[in-house]
Every structure is written in C-alpha cells, then in structure tokens.
Design a protein around this motif. Sequence first.
Motif, PDB file in Angstrom:
ATOM      1  N   THR A 160       0.707  -1.236  -0.072  1.00 53.60           N
ATOM      2  CA  THR A 160      -0.070  -0.209  -0.201  1.00 53.60           C
ATOM      3  C   THR A 160       0.874   1.329  -0.020  1.00 53.60           C
ATOM      4  O   THR A 160       2.037   1.217   0.321  1.00 53.60           O
ATOM      5  N   ILE A 161       0.339   2.258  -0.482  1.00 54.39           N
ATOM      6  CA  ILE A 161       0.988   3.539  -0.446  1.00 54.39           C
ATOM      7  C   ILE A 161      -0.179   4.864  -0.345  1.00 54.39           C
ATOM      8  O   ILE A 161      -1.105   4.677  -1.075  1.00 54.39           O
ATOM      9  N   LEU A 162       0.297   5.657   0.648  1.00 52.44           N
ATOM     10  CA  LEU A 162      -0.656   6.653   0.782  1.00 52.44           C
ATOM     11  C   LEU A 162      -2.147   6.314   1.245  1.00 52.44           C
ATOM     12  O   LEU A 162      -2.985   6.878   0.764  1.00 52.44           O
ATOM     13  N   ASP A 163      -2.135   5.166   1.915  1.00 56.09           N
ATOM     14  CA  ASP A 163      -3.302   4.619   2.536  1.00 56.09           C
ATOM     15  C   ASP A 163      -4.245   4.230   1.370  1.00 56.09           C
ATOM     16  O   ASP A 163      -5.483   4.311   1.706  1.00 56.09           O
ATOM     17  N   ASP A 164      -3.825   3.986   0.375  1.00 53.25           N
ATOM     18  CA  ASP A 164      -4.728   3.455  -0.673  1.00 53.25           C
ATOM     19  C   ASP A 164      -5.463   2.021  -0.348  1.00 53.25           C
ATOM     20  O   ASP A 164      -6.514   1.686  -1.045  1.00 53.25           O
ATOM     21  N   TRP A 165      -5.015   1.425   0.624  1.00 50.73           N
ATOM     22  CA  TRP A 165      -5.470   0.250   0.996  1.00 50.73           C
ATOM     23  C   TRP A 165      -7.251   0.560   1.623  1.00 50.73           C
ATOM     24  O   TRP A 165      -7.826  -0.518   1.339  1.00 50.73           O
ATOM     25  N   LYS A 166      -7.267   1.511   2.019  1.00 48.09           N
ATOM     26  CA  LYS A 166      -8.544   1.883   2.689  1.00 48.09           C
ATOM     27  C   LYS A 166      -9.621   1.575   1.764  1.00 48.09           C
ATOM     28  O   LYS A 166     -10.715   1.612   1.979  1.00 48.09           O
ATOM     29  N   TRP A 167      -9.505   2.262   0.383  1.00 42.39           N
ATOM     30  CA  TRP A 167     -10.545   2.163  -0.669  1.00 42.39           C
ATOM     31  C   TRP A 167     -10.188   1.099  -1.694  1.00 42.39           C
ATOM     32  O   TRP A 167     -11.058   0.708  -2.378  1.00 42.39           O
ATOM     33  N   ARG A 168      -8.908   0.877  -2.014  1.00 45.46           N
ATOM     34  CA  ARG A 168      -8.562  -0.147  -3.311  1.00 45.46           C
ATOM     35  C   ARG A 168      -8.991  -1.415  -2.787  1.00 45.46           C
ATOM     36  O   ARG A 168      -9.519  -2.413  -3.337  1.00 45.46           O
ATOM     37  N   HIS A 169      -8.623  -1.972  -1.541  1.00 46.17           N
ATOM     38  CA  HIS A 169      -9.106  -3.024  -1.054  1.00 46.17           C
ATOM     39  C   HIS A 169     -10.198  -3.418   0.175  1.00 46.17           C
ATOM     40  O   HIS A 169     -10.888  -2.291   0.459  1.00 46.17           O
ATOM     41  N   HIS A 170     -10.715  -4.369   0.416  1.00 46.99           N
ATOM     42  CA  HIS A 170     -11.882  -4.433   1.279  1.00 46.99           C
ATOM     43  C   HIS A 170     -11.644  -5.395   2.349  1.00 46.99           C
ATOM     44  O   HIS A 170     -12.697  -5.200   3.146  1.00 46.99           O
ATOM     45  N   HIS A 171     -10.860  -6.154   2.361  1.00 49.25           N
ATOM     46  CA  HIS A 171     -10.399  -7.014   3.644  1.00 49.25           C
ATOM     47  C   HIS A 171      -9.106  -7.698   3.583  1.00 49.25           C
ATOM     48  O   HIS A 171      -8.369  -7.452   2.821  1.00 49.25           O
ATOM     49  N   VAL A 172      -8.704  -8.010   4.848  1.00 46.79           N
ATOM     50  CA  VAL A 172      -7.417  -8.786   5.195  1.00 46.79           C
ATOM     51  C   VAL A 172      -7.748  -9.997   6.007  1.00 46.79           C
ATOM     52  O   VAL A 172      -8.769 -10.211   6.533  1.00 46.79           O
ATOM     53  N   THR A 173      -6.980 -10.964   5.419  1.00 47.20           N
ATOM     54  CA  THR A 173      -7.101 -12.543   6.035  1.00 47.20           C
ATOM     55  C   THR A 173      -6.194 -12.657   7.179  1.00 47.20           C
ATOM     56  O   THR A 173      -5.040 -12.554   7.201  1.00 47.20           O
ATOM     57  N   TYR A 174      -6.880 -13.390   7.934  1.00 49.98           N
ATOM     58  CA  TYR A 174      -6.183 -14.095   9.418  1.00 49.98           C
ATOM     59  C   TYR A 174      -6.301 -15.521   9.173  1.00 49.98           C
ATOM     60  O   TYR A 174      -7.356 -16.108   8.926  1.00 49.98           O
ATOM     61  N   PHE A 175      -5.267 -16.249   9.601  1.00 50.80           N
ATOM     62  CA  PHE A 175      -5.310 -17.485   9.845  1.00 50.80           C
ATOM     63  C   PHE A 175      -4.865 -18.207  11.277  1.00 50.80           C
ATOM     64  O   PHE A 175      -3.890 -17.611  11.566  1.00 50.80           O
ATOM     65  N   HIS A 176      -5.845 -18.980  11.827  1.00 46.44           N
ATOM     66  CA  HIS A 176      -5.459 -19.461  12.987  1.00 46.44           C
ATOM     67  C   HIS A 176      -4.471 -20.854  12.760  1.00 46.44           C
ATOM     68  O   HIS A 176      -5.242 -21.984  12.346  1.00 46.44           O
ATOM     69  N   PRO A 177      -3.219 -21.111  12.867  1.00 40.25           N
ATOM     70  CA  PRO A 177      -2.638 -22.390  12.498  1.00 40.25           C
ATOM     71  C   PRO A 177      -3.072 -23.589  13.330  1.00 40.25           C
ATOM     72  O   PRO A 177      -2.843 -24.493  12.968  1.00 40.25           O
ATOM     73  N   ILE A 178      -3.348 -23.421  14.748  1.00 46.61           N
ATOM     74  CA  ILE A 178      -3.988 -24.602  15.500  1.00 46.61           C
ATOM     75  C   ILE A 178      -5.324 -24.838  15.186  1.00 46.61           C
ATOM     76  O   ILE A 178      -5.823 -26.166  15.104  1.00 46.61           O
ATOM     77  N   LYS A 179      -6.210 -23.871  15.060  1.00 45.63           N
ATOM     78  CA  LYS A 179      -7.532 -24.282  14.824  1.00 45.63           C
ATOM     79  C   LYS A 179      -7.793 -24.306  13.343  1.00 45.63           C
ATOM     80  O   LYS A 179      -8.833 -24.971  13.126  1.00 45.63           O
ATOM     81  N   GLN A 180      -6.855 -23.988  12.677  1.00 43.31           N
ATOM     82  CA  GLN A 180      -7.215 -24.094  11.159  1.00 43.31           C
ATOM     83  C   GLN A 180      -8.236 -23.381  10.572  1.00 43.31           C
ATOM     84  O   GLN A 180      -9.230 -24.042   9.788  1.00 43.31           O
ATOM     85  N   ILE A 181      -8.629 -22.396  11.074  1.00 46.47           N
ATOM     86  CA  ILE A 181      -9.865 -21.276  10.627  1.00 46.47           C
ATOM     87  C   ILE A 181      -9.163 -19.994   9.913  1.00 46.47           C
ATOM     88  O   ILE A 181      -8.317 -19.451  10.491  1.00 46.47           O
ATOM     89  N   LYS A 182      -9.688 -19.869   8.869  1.00 49.32           N
ATOM     90  CA  LYS A 182      -9.328 -18.502   8.163  1.00 49.32           C
ATOM     91  C   LYS A 182     -10.646 -17.539   8.612  1.00 49.32           C
ATOM     92  O   LYS A 182     -11.757 -17.770   8.495  1.00 49.32           O
ATOM     93  N   LEU A 183     -10.126 -16.191   9.012  1.00 50.14           N
ATOM     94  CA  LEU A 183     -11.015 -15.223   9.063  1.00 50.14           C
ATOM     95  C   LEU A 183     -10.629 -14.015   8.510  1.00 50.14           C
ATOM     96  O   LEU A 183      -9.657 -13.614   8.150  1.00 50.14           O
ATOM     97  N   GLU A 184     -11.791 -13.523   7.601  1.00 47.92           N
ATOM     98  CA  GLU A 184     -11.494 -12.491   6.759  1.00 47.92           C
ATOM     99  C   GLU A 184     -12.320 -11.035   7.626  1.00 47.92           C
ATOM    100  O   GLU A 184     -13.224 -11.090   7.683  1.00 47.92           O
TER     101      GLU A 184
END
Length: 390
Positions: A160-184
Amino acid sequence: MIKDTSLNFNNIPNELITLLEIIEMDKGTESFSFPQAFNWERFVELAKHHRLYPQLFSKIKELNISIPTAVNKSLLRLYQRNTFHMLHLTGEMNRVSQLFYHNQVKTIFLKGPILGKELYGDISIRTSGDIDVLVPLESIETVDRLLYEEGYVKDDYFSTILDDWKWRHHHVTYFHPIKQIKLEIHWRLSPGPGVEPSFMDLWNRKRHSTISNVPIYMLGKEDLFMFLISHGARHGWSRLRWLADIHQLVLQGQNWKCLYSILEKYEMVHLTGQALLLSSNLFNTPLNQEMEGCARKQEAVRLAKRTIFYFERLVNLHTEPLPLEVSSYHKSYLFSLKSLKQKVIFILSFLHPYPEDAETLPLPKSLHYLYFPLRPALWFWRKAKKQAVL
C-alpha cells in the motif's frame, strides 16, 4: 420464472444440468432417471466445485434417488465433513463475536454459518470456507491486536501507499494455525473504488441472528441481498452456490420497493437483473412482476450471457496463477459489470499512486505526494523497461 432461450447453455456439462434438476425437485416427485453415458466422477466433481453437495446429498436422501454406492459414499463423506466444519466455524464465530463485543468493536458477520441458518434453516446445508466479519475502519488496529493475542496470523498479501488500502482493498485475511480457521476482516463490502453504504448505515439496519444465544449480528435483509449480488457477480457466479443463495432469498420474499431504492442508489440494478435471470433459468426461481422487469433489461441479459463462460469450465478464481484465457476474460468481465459512472471513477483511480511507483523510484515517506505528478512518467518507464526485456 423466465426461460430466456438466448442464454446458450448447450456447452454446460450434462452432469451439472442433472445436478441442478435434482436440487430443484420437490418431495413427492416421481422417480428420477439419469441420462445415459452419465459421468459419475464428473457429477461429484461438479458438486464439489459449485459447493452444492450438501443440498444435493440432502435431496437424494430425501427423495430416495438411486445412485451408485461409491457416489453415495463420496457425497456422504463430503456432507459429514462440511457439517463438522460448519459446527467448528460456528463455535469460533461465537468466540470472535464475544471477543469483539467485550472490546467495544461493532461487528457484522457477512457470510459463514449464519447464511446456512438464515437461508436454509440448517448450517449443514451450505458450505463455507471461512468467517467473514465487517468492522468499522477505525477499529482495524484494535481488531488486529485482538486477533494477534488470540493466536491468529495476519496474511499481508498486498502492498500500500498513501493509505490506498482503505479504498482499493476491502478485507485482510487472518489464519489460526492450530484451529485451522481462516478469518476475513472487512472494512468494506466490496473492493474499491466505488460508493457503498457506510458501516453505520449497515449497522443501523442490522439484524440479530438466531444461530446462537451470543449476540451475533448480520446484515439487514436488503443489504444482504445487495452484498450477495455484488459478491456473486464479481466472481462471475463461477460457483453456483452463490446463485442458490439468491434463489433462497427470493423464495423468502423481498420488499422490492425498499430493495430497489438501495440497488438504484448504489448502481446495482443491472447486476441484480443478471442474478435474477440466471437464477430463474438455472434454479427455476419464481419472480414477481417487478423482478421480471429487472431481469429482462438488455444490460442484465448481456451480463448473464457473459457468465456462461464460467459455467462451461471449472473456474476457481482464488487459485493463482489463473490460466491466461480465464485471466484475460475475467479482467474484461469485471470492467463490463461497472456502470458508466463506475467506469469513469475506476479509470480516474489509476491517477492515484500505486505501490509499484514507490518500488520504481523510492522516496522518503514525507515526499510520497510527489508520486501524483510523477506517476505517468513512472508508468511509462516500467512499460518501456518491460518491452525492452521482451
């Protein structure tokens, strides 16, 4: 119900047509006969790809349709695996909801088990790979800290640059390695640039899900319809599970006047017509007069025809790299979805600096504003350099 003969389904696999016919069958229907030269392996593969195997297995069991033992066992395994997975996701959804609630983070769950409960009355009838959560943009840092403390690992898949992530993208992904669960974690419903309802508008129209005694909030009825239309259209309806969801929403009844005003405000009437036309043709969705009018519009028919490309193939847009044919087609398709106003905004967004500009000419952060006037020259430089290599 509309049967548009201009939609050419001739090249759609016969096994997929049969699968849809079974799902559409009512209890008490006469015995079902499978076509000759039927490819059972492809039948199961298509059920998996389109994420329709829970509905398919339930319907086969309910109607006592005779299928090969090996096929029945495959569908049973898939169904059982999905049921356990959805129970697993439901438990984690409850924990995440409580975590955010106790830390004053407003939370709206977009998909996941709540859709199975809301649309089908049973979480085991719909598949879901992850949990999608919408939070206010200003809560992103708090959410990041809370999830890190819970053992989630953030997947920083974009620069990202100049905070363009705030409007160009809409989510970020997290993953729990033990629970094997993906959270957006979403801060927008869809990628930008584009206008959509503010979080507070969505929050004020939210509903309480009945999936749990824990406070679980979901989108209001009209907002959910709009979100699922946008999501499915953006993916070319390449998994028919998304159209099955639209079918269920229509069956539940919609306040068309209220819904239409929202769709019109956010320039999504043409996408709704596309979805309704496809759902009517593939799932025999009954449409009222207003919905039929929307589905018969020229733009809706044109966009519906473009999705047939995805039905004729097993297209997984989340698997990179995409085949060149699919990548080129999908890029063109995405642009065709936009209204004239949206196309102008999208083209103008190219004037905003991209992270590639900083890679081409690194500057101190305090001077990043210079990328605005420098962007055309930097773009031309990268293009010329690429051509020289070729």
